[in-house]
Design a protein around this motif. Sequence first.
Motif: not given
Length: 316
Positions: A259-273, A220-234
């Motif tokens: 990521s605004a810096l990369l002008n790229t969108t990343f896609y995740f499925e539910k429960d994807e690792l 988020n910080r270095e690549l100006d991304a909009d990841i919602n940390l609440d939507q991920f777990d460990f």
Amino acid sequence: MKTKTLVDPFAEDVTKGLTENPKSLPSKYFYDDRGSRIFMEIMAMPEYYPTGCEFEILLQQSPAIVNKLPFTVPFNIIEFGSGDGMKTKHLLKAFTEQGAPFTYIPIDISQEAIDALEANINQALPGIDMQPQTGDYFEALTGIDSEKPALFLFLGGNIGNYKDADAIALLERFHAQMKTGDMLLMGMDLQKNPRIIQKAYDDPHGVTRAFNMNLLTRINRELDADINLDQFDFYCDYNPQSGEVNSYLVSLKKQHVHSALLNTTFYFEKDELVWTELSKKYTLAGISALAQSAGFAVAHNFMDCRHYFTDSLWIK
């Protein structure tokens, strides 16, 4: 908008890792300044035995380690991934007490870790000949006096973070930088009761979780991304047959992040690792085989009283 040309390794590796299948993020990016601070918290946890075991080895057996070295002239002690130096100071103290003529050259990617190391070592051993380096291991080596014999340190079990082929490749690079007779002291975690290992890497305090989640904060910080940390777990898993702990981030819903810096969108499925780290545990036979595969011979395995961990001394 034109896509930004990728020149930053972090940006390149994140782009590659989050677009491949399965997804992954290189564990080397854990160690920004905040990540290094969190890892110091991990090392202080009672469940995380490797730190205490290696402390015990270096506190109690450093004189024996010194006596195993063949050096009779001034030499370098070159430490890869030195961190804050709290363990290494016991080894350096033993060298100092025996009047060994050495120069200590700690190398770490984190300037904050190097700053903490300088304070710790100077307080414990004022006047020590020390030449700290911040940055990549092998780039830092280019400015070091290569004529001197050297003891290389790779402590903390860091070799376990590399897949077998990558571990051999790294050790071969170490080997190529070393002269005949140089030695490598390497921390290696040993296979043991699986429950002990599982608790060390999936702690009840949530510190290891925070360590992994910091990767997302860094994106988020270095690549100006909009990841919602609440939507991920460990999540992590230990396989006692392979000796591998594998760690993951888990997407809790079908989602996309941009990521605004990369002008790229990343896609995740539910429960994807998203695989983040390997922590390999070794047998003594496996250590000997690994050493031989990279051109080394094991001179001695220094172990803690429970035989949980070894600082394995290799010679070129």
